[in-house]
Design a protein around this motif. Structure first.
Motif, PDB file in Angstrom:
ATOM      1  N   ILE A 190      24.647  37.368  45.916  1.00 50.13           N
ATOM      2  CA  ILE A 190      24.041  38.383  46.784  1.00 50.13           C
ATOM      3  C   ILE A 190      22.636  37.957  47.189  1.00 50.13           C
ATOM      4  O   ILE A 190      22.229  38.071  48.351  1.00 50.13           O
ATOM      5  CB  ILE A 190      24.018  39.747  46.069  1.00 50.13           C
ATOM      6  CG1 ILE A 190      25.443  40.243  45.842  1.00 50.13           C
ATOM      7  CG2 ILE A 190      23.204  40.776  46.869  1.00 50.13           C
ATOM      8  CD1 ILE A 190      25.546  41.403  44.871  1.00 50.13           C
TER       9      ILE A 190
ATOM     10  N   ASP B  90      22.615  35.216  49.840  1.00 48.38           N
ATOM     11  CA  ASP B  90      22.853  35.788  51.165  1.00 48.38           C
ATOM     12  C   ASP B  90      21.590  36.458  51.688  1.00 48.38           C
ATOM     13  O   ASP B  90      21.200  36.285  52.852  1.00 48.38           O
ATOM     14  CB  ASP B  90      24.000  36.796  51.072  1.00 48.38           C
ATOM     15  CG  ASP B  90      24.389  37.378  52.423  1.00 48.38           C
ATOM     16  OD1 ASP B  90      24.232  36.681  53.449  1.00 48.38           O
ATOM     17  OD2 ASP B  90      24.859  38.533  52.458  1.00 48.38           O
ATOM     18  N   ALA B  91      20.942  37.214  50.811  1.00 47.73           N
ATOM     19  CA  ALA B  91      19.716  37.916  51.205  1.00 47.73           C
ATOM     20  C   ALA B  91      18.602  36.934  51.555  1.00 47.73           C
ATOM     21  O   ALA B  91      17.861  37.138  52.529  1.00 47.73           O
ATOM     22  CB  ALA B  91      19.259  38.838  50.075  1.00 47.73           C
TER      23      ALA B  91
ATOM     24  N   ALA C  17      14.829  44.681  54.869  1.00 47.55           N
ATOM     25  CA  ALA C  17      15.912  44.759  53.882  1.00 47.55           C
ATOM     26  C   ALA C  17      15.554  45.747  52.781  1.00 47.55           C
ATOM     27  O   ALA C  17      14.391  45.893  52.397  1.00 47.55           O
ATOM     28  CB  ALA C  17      16.192  43.389  53.277  1.00 47.55           C
TER      29      ALA C  17
ATOM     30  N   PHE D 145      16.918  46.843  48.872  1.00 46.67           N
ATOM     31  CA  PHE D 145      17.734  46.403  47.739  1.00 46.67           C
ATOM     32  C   PHE D 145      17.871  47.539  46.730  1.00 46.67           C
ATOM     33  O   PHE D 145      16.881  48.168  46.347  1.00 46.67           O
ATOM     34  CB  PHE D 145      17.088  45.200  47.050  1.00 46.67           C
ATOM     35  CG  PHE D 145      16.986  43.975  47.906  1.00 46.67           C
ATOM     36  CD1 PHE D 145      17.924  42.951  47.787  1.00 46.67           C
ATOM     37  CD2 PHE D 145      15.961  43.827  48.843  1.00 46.67           C
ATOM     38  CE1 PHE D 145      17.831  41.800  48.573  1.00 46.67           C
ATOM     39  CE2 PHE D 145      15.855  42.683  49.625  1.00 46.67           C
ATOM     40  CZ  PHE D 145      16.800  41.675  49.502  1.00 46.67           C
TER      41      PHE D 145
ATOM     42  N   PHE E 102      21.220  45.598  50.651  1.00 46.18           N
ATOM     43  CA  PHE E 102      21.850  44.680  49.712  1.00 46.18           C
ATOM     44  C   PHE E 102      22.101  45.426  48.402  1.00 46.18           C
ATOM     45  O   PHE E 102      21.168  45.889  47.755  1.00 46.18           O
ATOM     46  CB  PHE E 102      20.969  43.453  49.469  1.00 46.18           C
ATOM     47  CG  PHE E 102      20.858  42.551  50.667  1.00 46.18           C
ATOM     48  CD1 PHE E 102      21.781  41.542  50.893  1.00 46.18           C
ATOM     49  CD2 PHE E 102      19.836  42.739  51.598  1.00 46.18           C
ATOM     50  CE1 PHE E 102      21.689  40.722  52.010  1.00 46.18           C
ATOM     51  CE2 PHE E 102      19.732  41.926  52.717  1.00 46.18           C
ATOM     52  CZ  PHE E 102      20.666  40.913  52.929  1.00 46.18           C
TER      53      PHE E 102
END
Length: 261
Positions: A84, A87-88, A233, A235, A251
């Motif tokens: 993950i 990807d982030a 983003a 999280f 995410f």
């Protein structure tokens, strides 16, 4: 997200009898469940001992000389988190290159997104208690969720402002900031770390002091946007950390230990 209150916390002892797995997202024990329908037979009820064993195996449970439990860096949990984060990181790198001139930011939840509560959950048999929770946070240094401190530090180096939004109460600000700093996260000062303040709620949260997690988190992100930041983003380990908008991308960090609406 360990800063949960008894009012909003769904992992009560009552759920011991109905720990049904739903899509692999919710585990047994005193874990909240996404499907609260009454089981018709015992075969529909997750065996709690089995589920705790599965959680330990997933996290690669290791025990130190002091008897405390830690996830393993070679566990399936660590591998899933790393995928993950990879990807982030690619996403953040790309945005940093092409979105120049904007005040870019990322937002991180704290518990089980930035800091691992795994040992606390095992010590309390997955039953949240505000007293034991406060004592643990005041006296222990939780480790970083694998790689999240590195991701956050790199984001800061690339020009992102790193914000933390946690459901922990305002009284735990000093301990939270100290723990984040101790395990290598960017500065979590008063401008960058948001905690719940039910006694004196901020004016940008008209729902306070009865905000749901989604209202509190999304409302705080909206406040960050009002300061001129573009939240690239967000999280979190719970879907409620990520819902409500005010971010370009979310995410989800895996957490089979509990569920918070």
């Amino acid at each position: 997200m360990l800063g949960r209150t008894l009012k909003n916390h769904s992992r009560t002892v009552a759920t011991l009898a109905v720990g049904v797995l739903v899509g692999g997202a919710v585990a047994g024990g005193s874990f909240a469940i996404a499907d609260s329908s009454t089981p018709r037979t015992d075969r529909q009820i997750t065996n709690m001992t089995d589920e705790v064993s599965k959680i330990k195996a997933y996290y690669g449970d290791t025990v130190d000389a002091g008897g405390e439990h830690w996830p393993s860096a070679t566990s399936n949990y660590a591998k899933q988190v790393a995928a993950i984060e990879n990807d982030a990181q690619k996403y953040l790198d790309n945005k940093a290159k092409h979105d120049r001139g904007t005040k870019k930011a990322i937002v991180l939840d704290v518990d089980d997104t930035s800091l691992s509560t795994y040992n606390y959950e095992l010590e309390t048999t997955f039953v949240y208690n505000p007293t034991s929770n406060a004592q643990y946070i005041a006296t222990k240094t939780m480790p970083a969720v694998f790689g999240m401190n590195t991701l956050a530090t790199r984001a800061a180096q690339e020009g992102y402002t790193v914000f933390f939004i946690t459901g922990r109460p305002e009284a735990q600000r000093a301990s939270t900031a100290a723990n984040l700093a101790a395990v290598g996260f960017p500065t979590a000062d008063a401008e960058h770390l948001f905690l719940k303040n039910n006694a004196t709620p901020p004016p940008y949260l008209p729902c306070a002091p009865t905000c749901t997690t989604i209202q509190y988190k999304s409302g705080t992100r909206a406040h960050i946007e009002s300061l001129g930041y573009q939240i690239v983003a967000d999280f979190g380990d719970q879907q409620s950390d990520l819902s409500g908008g005010h971010t370009e991308r979310t995410f989800k960090i895996p957490n089979p230990m509990y569920y918070l609406p």
